[in-house]
Every structure is written in structure tokens, then in C-alpha cells.
Design an enzyme around this catalytic site. Sequence first.
Site, PDB file in Angstrom:
ATOM      1  CG  ASP A  43      42.500  41.427  39.746  1.00  0.00           C
ATOM      2  OD1 ASP A  43      42.048  42.259  40.569  1.00  0.00           O
ATOM      3  OD2 ASP A  43      42.517  41.613  38.526  1.00  0.00           O
ATOM      4  CG  HIS A 100      40.150  37.422  23.170  1.00  0.00           C
ATOM      5  ND1 HIS A 100      38.796  37.625  23.016  1.00  0.00           N
ATOM      6  CD2 HIS A 100      40.769  38.409  22.487  1.00  0.00           C
ATOM      7  CE1 HIS A 100      38.604  38.709  22.281  1.00  0.00           C
ATOM      8  NE2 HIS A 100      39.783  39.190  21.939  1.00  0.00           N
ATOM      9  CG  ASP A 107      43.494  45.111  40.081  1.00  0.00           C
ATOM     10  OD1 ASP A 107      42.370  44.805  40.549  1.00  0.00           O
ATOM     11  OD2 ASP A 107      43.724  45.197  38.863  1.00  0.00           O
ATOM     12  CG  ASP A 121      36.962  45.143  22.146  1.00  0.00           C
ATOM     13  OD1 ASP A 121      36.873  44.059  21.558  1.00  0.00           O
ATOM     14  OD2 ASP A 121      38.051  45.710  22.362  1.00  0.00           O
ATOM     15  CB  THR A 181      29.301  45.585  40.045  1.00  0.00           C
ATOM     16  OG1 THR A 181      28.076  46.337  39.855  1.00  0.00           O
ATOM     17  CG2 THR A 181      29.190  44.237  39.363  1.00  0.00           C
ATOM     18  CB  THR A 209      36.328  46.464  34.314  1.00  0.00           C
ATOM     19  OG1 THR A 209      36.755  45.438  33.408  1.00  0.00           O
ATOM     20  CG2 THR A 209      34.839  46.687  34.145  1.00  0.00           C
ATOM     21  CB  SER A 210      36.858  49.831  38.450  1.00  0.00           C
ATOM     22  OG  SER A 210      38.272  49.873  38.547  1.00  0.00           O
ATOM     23  CG  ASP A 256      31.886  44.698  44.558  1.00  0.00           C
ATOM     24  OD1 ASP A 256      32.429  43.765  43.956  1.00  0.00           O
ATOM     25  OD2 ASP A 256      31.902  45.878  44.157  1.00  0.00           O
ATOM     26  N   GLY A 296      34.591  47.292  44.944  1.00  0.00           N
ATOM     27  CA  GLY A 296      34.247  48.467  44.154  1.00  0.00           C
ATOM     28  C   GLY A 296      33.110  49.264  44.767  1.00  0.00           C
TER      29      GLY A 296
END
Length: 600
Positions: free
Chosen positions: A421, A225, A423, A113, A531, A474-475, A585, A587
Site C-alpha cells: 500500500d 470486520h 507506506d 490483536d 516479509t 504491522t511492521s 520485499d 520490509g
Amino acid sequence: MSSKHFISDPTRLVDSALAALPKLNPSVTLDPENKIVYLSDSHTSDQVNLVSGGGSGHEPSFGALVGSGILTASVAGTIFASPSAEQVRRCILGAAVSGEKGVCVIVMNYTGDVLNFGMAVEKAKARGAKVEMIVVGDDAGVGRKAGGKVGRRGIAGTVLVVKIAGALAKSGASLDEVGKIARLTADNMVSIGASLSHCHVPGRVEDSGEGGVKYGEIEIGMGIHNEAGSEHLSASLPSTIKTMLARMLDPSDSDRAFFCLSASEPHVLLINNLGGVSVLEMSGIATEALSQLESDYNVKPVRILCGTYMTSLNMPGFSLTLLKLADTGLGGGKDMLNLLDAPAEAIGWTAPVTPETWSKQSSSSSTTDPATAKPTAPEEKPQPSGLTLPIASTKETLTCALNRVIAAEPQITHYDTLVGDGDCGIGLKRGAEAILDLLNKILSPSSTDNSETIDAAILVQEIAGVVEMSMDGTSGALYAIFLNALAAGLRSSSSSTSSQTPVTPQTWSAALSSSLASLSKYTPARPGDRTLVDALFPFVEAMKEGDVKAAAQKAKEGAESTKGMRASLGRTVYVGGEGWSEVPDPGAVGVAGFVAGLVG
């Protein structure tokens, strides 16, 4: 908890639930394509417009809270998933929300969000809109140690923030006043939930069963959630509420002492049904909570709200929220209690819809046909900055950098398989390929003239749009926010949009610094958190010297430094094993690879 549903298709369930809202309250209109519910006359009202939303499954929050005196518009995602930034942007800039007084966006503190609503806010600001965003985190179920940089989750107390801010907006207050009082409300509030089991999400084959909560147990601090709570108790209702109030109000609990209780000040108590508790039991819960507040804390709430305000589908649980009525400093009857008591015509709030509003039903625009729904945002062309880039060399440089990212996909995927994960590499490759397609369309010189140029801000904003649509997760949101803010930074660096001035390294540096500052508002990630920021921050900092090659080297060093670094943000936090000690990392490696490609 039941795993059986009358509507098991989650897409059909969300769409049909939204379709009911304009039929139940004729003052609202539905844009079904973008899952936006908004006041039909919002474009003619002279007040600050209030926008909220989030994943579906929390009804009546937030679609049923759209109405006069509360929300102007709400944007819905799929079940437990944030709406996209494009949905939110269309809401903020379109017919759903417009006006000169600005827009106040209120969201719960969840990563999806915050990023997607934040991205939309930045895009709206880049187009000159007056927008302010408030993030609510009221859940004492998440302590400081567990919450870390992310902080507390937003739960049912958000409804009180929305109600008070909505009443203030209707009174004619300014955007600054509405934002200030929304924050003041959020800062004087604490909540916690308890449940007998997790909820069941329609359409999921796997049965979440009791969610790890054994018969006779109660889970304290469970999220909306299906996030696990902080503790399981074999307890009666009285001892459960005693524990909940202690987590909310005990000043000696340094991990959760978010709230300074003062029995001499007035309070509001919200007792919220998380979806699966009978009305009979809710009344019994209210009696117990009120009794303990008075006997143990000497608190007698001046207002008691007991009902269904923010659910977690069919979760058999409830939450308690205590709001201290702080001084707004506004006068004129604009104190928190008056604002909470002010009329609101929304089916998710307690005030009834008036006969005058029901009379609008026959003429109300409440279609659910996307072909006839009122458009919620015009498609706008990006505004030029007057800063130019040579088409031929820019395409060559970007193509080299993007191909480097594509080539690195197997390595990045391998890293992410160990620590995430799996991806990240695929997502970066998909985004890079989509940008290459864009470059072939908009960076094709019309002649062999090497002097042809393109506006730098327009190019960056076009790339941002492609990234947003092609990269999920998120990225993708982080990159899109950064690029939209970079376009805004380039425009602010330009003195004129009419003159054509080549972009200098100094201009890029200033715009990059501005973009990084904007990104930092929406993510707590900083160097050392493992990150993509570990590569991005040093690159932007080194660019202040104007040497792209040296900056690229700093990005590479930043990415390499993440090897062996324990993550404090992102999915890696939750993945078991010691993979993070062996690889950098993913990313950060992607960022470093791209900027290395910029220098060949």
C-alpha cells in the site's frame, strides 16, 4: 443493513459507549484515556486476572463482559482496530489489573490483536509480571488453505472461552490452570457465521451497500470486520443452516475438519446475533439449528445460549458455535459446564446485577474525565542490565545505520507501491527519524571523555518505546516486539545489574536469538514468506559466529532472495498484479539496509 446512525462520529460513538458501562454496572470503572474498563476492586482480589479486548464494534464484547466471575478488564480500540500495545500494557501493569497470581490474556486471532496484545505481554514479562496469552481461532468459515499460517479467525466462541476461564479464575485456580482450561475450551469449539449483507461503519463516507451480497442471497463465512465470506447461496434458512453445520461438523471436509464431533459427549450451542437480526428471527433461527443438530447429527445441547454476545456493528447475520464439554481434569465442580453456569455479574452476560451492587452506584468511581480517572499504570524507568555500550561510538554507529534507512525511503516506497500500500518506506523513515531524535537526547556525552557508557538494555528499551509510538502498522508492532524482547534478552544474559560489563558479540548473539524466538510466537512469518523476516532470520543466525559484517551480508542476501518470491503473509497477498516478481520485499530491504549501516 442501514447506513444511517444516531451517532455517526466513530470517535464519539466509541467514547460514549464506553462511558455508559460504569453507569450500567457500578462494579466497574472506566479509564477513558486508555479505553480500559475494569473491575473497581480488581487490585484487592486474590485471583488470576483475566484480560481481553480488541477493536470496538463487537459489543457487548468485550467491555460489557467485565464483571465478577468473568473478565477483570477489557481494552478497546477504535472501530475494528486493535488497541495499542501501550493501552494493553497499562492495563496489565496498572491499577486495572494487579495481584500476585498473574494475568491471563485472551485475544481473538487477528494480526493486529495478536501483535499488539503480544507486545504488551512481552513488555510486562520483561518487568517481571506473570502473564500468559491465549489466542482463540474458532471460525470454520476460513479453511486451512485460506487460513494458511495465520490460521482461523476468532469469532463469537471466544465469549465461551472468556466465561469459562473467568469462572475458573474466580474459584482460585492458578495461572497455569486458567491458561490450560482456556486453551482446552478453544480447542474443543467451532463456529461459523452467515449474513444477508455487510455492516456499515459509522463515519465512513462510502456506502458499503449490500457488500456484494445480492437480494435473495446469503453469504456464508463472513468475518466480523466485514471480511468476505467463503460462498454465496440463494438459499432458505433451513438450507443455509444445513450448509453452516456441514462446514462446522463434516469430517470428510479435510479443509475444515477442525472439530471431532461425538454425539455421546455433552455440547453447548451458542446462537449469536451479529447485530442486525430481530429477536423474533433469532428465536426462529434457534429452532431450525436445534432441529437440524438433533436430526442430522444426533446432538442435543445441554445448554443453549441465544442472544447478542459478539456483534459486527449492525450486520444482519448470525453465527453458530458448538462447544464440546471436554474433561478439565480438575475435579471439585470445576468442569466446563459448572464453570459456564457459574454466576457472572456483567451486563453482557445473562446473570443480573444484584441489588447489593446497585447500592454502590452513589460511591462508585465511574468518571469519564481523564483528569480524574484512576491511573492504570505507573510510568516505570527501564531496569539496567549491567551491560554497557560506549556512548560516542554507539551513537555514531546507530546514526549511520538510521541515515541509511532514511536515504533508502524513495526506493522502499517504490517497491511497496508495486506490491503493497506504499507506506513501508515512509513508516521506516518516520521511525528512523524518531530514533535519531532520541539518540540526540540520551546519547549526548557530558564531556569529551570517550569512556562514557550507557546501559545496553535501557537503550534498546527506550528505542523500542519510540518505535512503538512512531511507527504504526504491522511492521511497527513487529519491530517493537523484537526490541522489547531484545532488552529482556540482554537482561537475562547479564549475571548482575550492579557490575558494569561491556557487551560482547556473544552477548548480542544470545539476546538476538532469544528476541527472535519471542517474535516467532506472535507471527507465523518465516524465511520464504516474503516479509522482513527473510532478512532478519539470516542476520540473527549469522550473528552466532560473532561477525557483524558477515551477518549483514546474510541479511542482504536474504532480502534479495525475496525478489520473485510469492508472498504468503502480509498485504502483498491481497494486492493484484505481478509486482512481487519484479522487486524484493520492501520490509526485508529495510532490515538489510539498517544492518548494513551498522558496519559502515
